[in-house]
Design an enzyme around this catalytic site. Structure first.
Site, PDB file in Angstrom:
ATOM      1  N   GLU A  25       0.890  -1.293   0.301  1.00 50.53           N
ATOM      2  CA  GLU A  25      -0.046   0.302  -0.343  1.00 50.53           C
ATOM      3  C   GLU A  25       1.233   1.105   0.174  1.00 50.53           C
ATOM      4  O   GLU A  25       0.379   2.550   0.376  1.00 50.53           O
ATOM      5  CB  GLU A  25      -1.191   0.262   1.344  1.00 50.53           C
ATOM      6  CG  GLU A  25      -2.124  -1.149   1.307  1.00 50.53           C
ATOM      7  CD  GLU A  25      -2.891  -1.275   2.434  1.00 50.53           C
ATOM      8  OE1 GLU A  25      -3.195  -0.528   3.387  1.00 50.53           O
ATOM      9  OE2 GLU A  25      -3.448  -2.667   2.345  1.00 50.53           O
ATOM     10  N   HIS A  82     -10.424  -6.176  -2.008  1.00 50.50           N
ATOM     11  CA  HIS A  82     -11.291  -6.358  -0.676  1.00 50.50           C
ATOM     12  C   HIS A  82     -12.371  -5.727  -1.507  1.00 50.50           C
ATOM     13  O   HIS A  82     -12.485  -4.332  -1.815  1.00 50.50           O
ATOM     14  CB  HIS A  82     -10.977  -5.338   0.949  1.00 50.50           C
ATOM     15  CG  HIS A  82      -9.949  -6.114   1.119  1.00 50.50           C
ATOM     16  ND1 HIS A  82      -9.490  -6.471   1.549  1.00 50.50           N
ATOM     17  CD2 HIS A  82      -8.830  -5.270   0.879  1.00 50.50           C
ATOM     18  CE1 HIS A  82      -8.947  -7.447   1.798  1.00 50.50           C
ATOM     19  NE2 HIS A  82      -8.104  -6.167   2.123  1.00 50.50           N
ATOM     20  N   GLU A 135      -6.082 -10.327  -1.072  1.00 47.45           N
ATOM     21  CA  GLU A 135      -6.744 -10.712  -0.553  1.00 47.45           C
ATOM     22  C   GLU A 135      -8.651 -10.429  -0.029  1.00 47.45           C
ATOM     23  O   GLU A 135      -8.858  -9.795   0.540  1.00 47.45           O
ATOM     24  CB  GLU A 135      -6.130  -8.967   0.668  1.00 47.45           C
ATOM     25  CG  GLU A 135      -5.073  -8.969   0.886  1.00 47.45           C
ATOM     26  CD  GLU A 135      -5.120  -7.785   1.747  1.00 47.45           C
ATOM     27  OE1 GLU A 135      -5.898  -7.333   2.472  1.00 47.45           O
ATOM     28  OE2 GLU A 135      -3.090  -7.425   1.892  1.00 47.45           O
ATOM     29  N   ASP A 173     -12.233 -10.394  -0.496  1.00 48.71           N
ATOM     30  CA  ASP A 173     -13.218 -10.565   0.103  1.00 48.71           C
ATOM     31  C   ASP A 173     -14.646  -9.592  -0.388  1.00 48.71           C
ATOM     32  O   ASP A 173     -14.227  -8.532  -1.096  1.00 48.71           O
ATOM     33  CB  ASP A 173     -13.207 -10.678   1.981  1.00 48.71           C
ATOM     34  CG  ASP A 173     -12.412  -8.801   1.889  1.00 48.71           C
ATOM     35  OD1 ASP A 173     -12.314  -8.315   1.627  1.00 48.71           O
ATOM     36  OD2 ASP A 173     -11.957  -9.275   3.854  1.00 48.71           O
TER      37      ASP A 173
HETATM   38  O1  G3I Z   1      -4.480  -7.890  18.917  1.00 50.20           O
HETATM   39  C1  G3I Z   1      -4.455  -7.185  19.557  1.00 50.20           C
HETATM   40  C2  G3I Z   1      -5.063  -7.168  20.725  1.00 50.20           C
HETATM   41  O2  G3I Z   1      -4.519  -7.617  21.832  1.00 50.20           O
HETATM   42  C3  G3I Z   1      -6.096  -5.520  21.344  1.00 50.20           C
HETATM   43  O3  G3I Z   1      -6.346  -6.316  22.386  1.00 50.20           O
HETATM   44  C4  G3I Z   1      -6.917  -5.316  20.452  1.00 50.20           C
HETATM   45  C5  G3I Z   1      -7.645  -3.817  20.670  1.00 50.20           C
HETATM   46  O4  G3I Z   1      -7.601  -3.153  19.294  1.00 50.20           O
HETATM   47  O5  G3I Z   1      -5.709  -4.353  19.006  1.00 50.20           O
HETATM   48  C6  G3I Z   1      -5.287  -6.495  18.644  1.00 50.20           C
HETATM   49  O6  G3I Z   1      -4.889  -5.866  17.292  1.00 50.20           O
HETATM   50  C7  G3I Z   1      -5.784  -6.238  16.207  1.00 50.20           C
HETATM   51  C8  G3I Z   1      -5.223  -6.657  15.397  1.00 50.20           C
HETATM   52  O7  G3I Z   1      -5.936  -6.366  13.804  1.00 50.20           O
HETATM   53  C9  G3I Z   1      -5.371  -7.872  15.379  1.00 50.20           C
HETATM   54  O8  G3I Z   1      -6.289  -8.762  15.474  1.00 50.20           O
HETATM   55  C10 G3I Z   1      -5.443  -4.308  15.700  1.00 50.20           C
HETATM   56  O9  G3I Z   1      -5.677  -3.222  16.901  1.00 50.20           O
HETATM   57  C11 G3I Z   1      -5.760  -4.175  14.583  1.00 50.20           C
HETATM   58  O10 G3I Z   1      -6.110  -3.300  13.877  1.00 50.20           O
HETATM   59  C12 G3I Z   1      -5.450  -5.079  13.281  1.00 50.20           C
HETATM   60  O11 G3I Z   1      -6.286  -5.221  12.438  1.00 50.20           O
HETATM   61  C13 G3I Z   1      -5.614  -5.941  10.905  1.00 50.20           C
HETATM   62  C14 G3I Z   1      -5.087  -4.573   9.784  1.00 50.20           C
HETATM   63  O12 G3I Z   1      -4.939  -5.335   8.900  1.00 50.20           O
HETATM   64  C15 G3I Z   1      -4.465  -2.982  10.021  1.00 50.20           C
HETATM   65  O13 G3I Z   1      -3.249  -4.217  11.066  1.00 50.20           O
HETATM   66  C16 G3I Z   1      -6.596  -6.106  11.021  1.00 50.20           C
HETATM   67  O14 G3I Z   1      -7.012  -7.870  11.185  1.00 50.20           O
HETATM   68  C17 G3I Z   1      -6.003  -7.136   9.315  1.00 50.20           C
HETATM   69  O15 G3I Z   1      -7.305  -7.706   8.346  1.00 50.20           O
HETATM   70  C18 G3I Z   1      -6.079  -6.000   8.526  1.00 50.20           C
HETATM   71  O16 G3I Z   1      -5.487  -6.163   7.439  1.00 50.20           O
HETATM   72  C19 G3I Z   1      -5.062  -5.494   6.133  1.00 50.20           C
HETATM   73  C20 G3I Z   1      -4.186  -6.387   5.425  1.00 50.20           C
HETATM   74  O17 G3I Z   1      -3.093  -6.740   6.781  1.00 50.20           O
HETATM   75  C21 G3I Z   1      -3.603  -5.228   4.146  1.00 50.20           C
HETATM   76  N1  G3I Z   1      -4.228  -5.010   3.581  1.00 50.20           N
HETATM   77  C22 G3I Z   1      -5.407  -4.295   3.493  1.00 50.20           C
HETATM   78  C23 G3I Z   1      -6.091  -5.377   5.053  1.00 50.20           C
HETATM   79  C24 G3I Z   1      -7.817  -4.768   5.651  1.00 50.20           C
HETATM   80  O18 G3I Z   1      -7.395  -3.362   6.608  1.00 50.20           O
END
Ligand code: G3I
Length: 583
Positions: free
Chosen positions: A147, A232, A260, A262
């Site tokens: 990105e 997405h 990715e 969905d």
């Molecule tokens: O693991 C922590 C947890 O300990 C904490 O309590 C909680 C509170 O917010 O957060 C948890 O982490 C989260 C993590 O996902 C795991 O669930 C983050 O806040 C959250 O921001 C994170 O979101 C991820 C997002 O990327 C940001 O990194 C999504 O799961 C993930 O599906 C998403 O994936 C991205 C790809 O990497 C890149 N392309 C877009 C795609 C969708 O946004």
């Protein structure tokens, strides 16, 4: 002796795909089907089972991102990533790494560290180098940079790595991206390195900017191996220019991965779709994306961002307004979206695989290595499966007199090729040479029989099938009846009496090989009990590749003849005989 029915079954089994998991469907095309995974969920048995059953590739949804894998200066935590690698290896899956350079999920020790460009450059170099080396030989492909383009391209996104303050390579171009790829290659000489982004799936301003970078990188041998199209999507996705986009990237010699996918569905507070037709619309989108990918040899992976609606980033991200984005429902049951993917695999033409490993040639009708001219033969070879080569395959049969003829290919799959033994192949040992990306050869014994209608060899083995139909009135056609009944022993077919007692003509339909492409109706003559009978049709049987059909009339004067022989003559060659019984 095998009847037509069993022969037809044999062919149908070769192409029947029902009940196959996605990974088996993908294997047929030599491509990967993957899912973003959270290793914390492996302990949930249906989760682990679904991923292992359906997919041949895994990608960490989060655990290889900077913040998780490199949480503090000088401290790397590979535990969760290693669990994914371990699960994948146990289940014969590949691992795709995600992601080395991204503006999101950068840990606070980096974002709040007040670091200079030189320090950031050193940190990123060490990060890429350490992570890629740790997984060398285990992660086959990496999203190196994720990105990096803004949503109003051609500008690059302003990020800590690019320009705020950046690693010292800001300026108008993509030098910092290039640097990341070079560091990745330095760390692993054989992994594949991808640039991954969203909103660049079809031809548009963003994908144009990425394409320009990719073209420049290829021209200057920057180690870029592929482009990840995140995918997405919403239900309004316009995919009209998806194929064109995949085509132009693959034409640069790059691989394309759908990374990715969905498809977010607007949902009511109770979780049901707002639009009752939403899941069908979603299924069509899944189908269309997979079908577009399968059209291009360089599109080598289709991955969804998760697998089950039970775990997806969509509901959280949309504050519960969207959901149901993935192919399996919350109970791991296949949704229409899953069927959409299956439908795409089932209807895409199979690539012809390169030929590696050994093969054997057998008669498709007999399952033996006695092969008659004009009969349908099959090549089976496990090694035929391991490839993505779509180039042409040809098969040459060199007979005992040293003459080589090209055989007509009727059906080609990764493990099986069906073809006709050329008509004029001489008896004796023949050599079969398959040519494709690499060449293979094998031998088979040719036994002569002409024109090989009804039977695949002179021993009376092989296809012998027929039905009789009585036309009593113009509007009344009796159901067809079998005219042979065959046991399992060679030559054990017995004639089933055909009743000519009703003063109405009976048409006999015979199936075999030997007519296809070589004869007109005039050239085929039939006799029953030594007397010529009218031939109404002779030609290819439209439903079964490689089989021919001949329809003849059984004259009423044959009534009560008992056992009589049928024989065909074609181009001056006389077939073996088959007996019918007439009452
Ligand atoms: O693991 C922590 C947890 O300990 C904490 O309590 C909680 C509170 O917010 O957060 C948890 O982490 C989260 C993590 O996902 C795991 O669930 C983050 O806040 C959250 O921001 C994170 O979101 C991820 C997002 O990327 C940001 O990194 C999504 O799961 C993930 O599906 C998403 O994936 C991205 C790809 O990497 C890149 N392309 C877009 C795609 C969708 O946004």
């Amino acid at each position: 002796m095998r009847t037509l029915e069993s022969n037809a079954l044999l062919l149908i089994i070769g192409v029947s795909l029902q009940g196959q998991a996605l990974r088996q469907q993908a294997d047929r095309f030599g491509i990967l089907v993957g899912g973003a995974v959270n290793p914390d969920k492996f302990s949930e048995a249906p989760y682990a089972a679904a991923f292992a059953r359906e997919l041949n590739m895994l990608e960490p949804e989060n655990v290889m991102k900077f913040g998780l894998i490199h949480p503090a200066a000088g401290r790397y935590d590979f535990t969760a990533g290693d669990r994914i690698v371990d699960f994948a290896q146990k289940n014969g899956m590949k691992v795709r790494g995600h992601t080395l350079v991204w503006h999101s999920q950068v840990p606070s020790w980096v974002t709040n560290g007040n670091l200079s460009s030189d320090q950031l450059s050193a940190i990123l170099h060490d990060h890429i180098s350490t992570v890629v080396k740790h997984y060398a030989g285990q992660v086959f492909a990496w999203d190196v940079v994720n990105e990096a383009f803004s949503d109003s391209p051609p500008a690059l996104r302003s990020t800590i790595w690019f320009d705020t303050p950046g690693i010292g390579l800001k300026g108008p171009g993509t030098q910092y991206i290039e640097q990341a790829f070079r560091w990745a290659r330095e760390a692993d000489s054989s992994a594949l390195f991808f640039y991954n982004d969203y909103g660049a799936e079809v031809v548009n301003a963003k994908s144009n900017a990425i394409y320009a970078m990719a073209k420049d990188f290829k021209a200057r041998a920057v180690p870029l191996d592929g482009i990840g199209l995140q995918m997405h999507l919403s239900l309004n996705a316009n995919l009209a220019r998806l194929g064109e986009n995949i085509q132009r990237f693959t034409a640069l010699g790059l691989q394309v991965h759908i990374t990715e996918m969905d498809v977010a569905v607007p949902v009511n507070p109770d979780g049901t779709p707002v639009d009752p037709a939403a899941l069908q619309k979603q299924a069509q989108i899944y189908h269309d994306v997979a079908a577009a990918c399968l059209q291009y040899k360089g599109c080598s992976a289709i991955q969804t961002w998760g697998l089950t609606d039970k775990y997806s980033w969509i509901p959280g991200f949309s504050q519960g307004k969207n959901g149901l984005a993935l192919p399996l429902d919350e109970n791991y049951q296949p949704k229409p979206a899953y069927d959409g993917l299956v439908r795409a695999f089932e209807s895409a033409p199979l690539p012809i695989q390169p030929l590696t490993g050994s093969f054997e040639v057998v008669s498709a009708t007999l399952g033996t290595t006695l092969l008659a001219p004009d009969s349908l033969a099959s090549v089976f070879g496990e090694g035929l499966a391991d490839s993505t080569e779509t180039g042409g395959v040809s098969l040459q049969v060199t007979d005992s007199s040293g003459v080589a003829r090209v055989a007509s290919l009727l059906y080609v799959s990764p493990r099986q090729i069906n073809f006709l033994i050329p008509a004029d192949t001489q008896p004796g040992l023949a050599t079969f040479t398959l040519s494709g990306a690499s060449a293979l050869s094998g031998t088979g014994s040719i036994q002569t029989v002409a024109p090989s209608l009804f039977a695949a060899n002179a021993n009376g083995l092989g296809v012998a099938a027929g039905t009789a139909v009585r036309v009593a009135l113009p509007t009344m056609i009796q159901s067809p009846v079998a005219v042979f009944q065959c046991g399992s022993a060679p030559g054990s077919c017995a004639a089933v009496p055909i009743d000519l007692g009703l003063d109405a003509p009976v048409y006999l339909t015979l199936f075999g090989t030997g007519i296809r492409g070589r004869s007109t109706l005039d050239a085929v003559h039939a006799s029953i009990g030594g007397k010529p009978v009218p031939v109404l049709f002779a030609g290819a049987q439209p439903q079964f590749a490689g089989l021919d059909q001949v329809n003849v009339v059984i004259p009423l004067e044959l009534r009560g003849s008992g056992n009589v022989d049928i024989q065909l003559e074609l181009d001056g060659r006389v077939s073996n005989t088959v007996q019918i019984a007439v009452q």
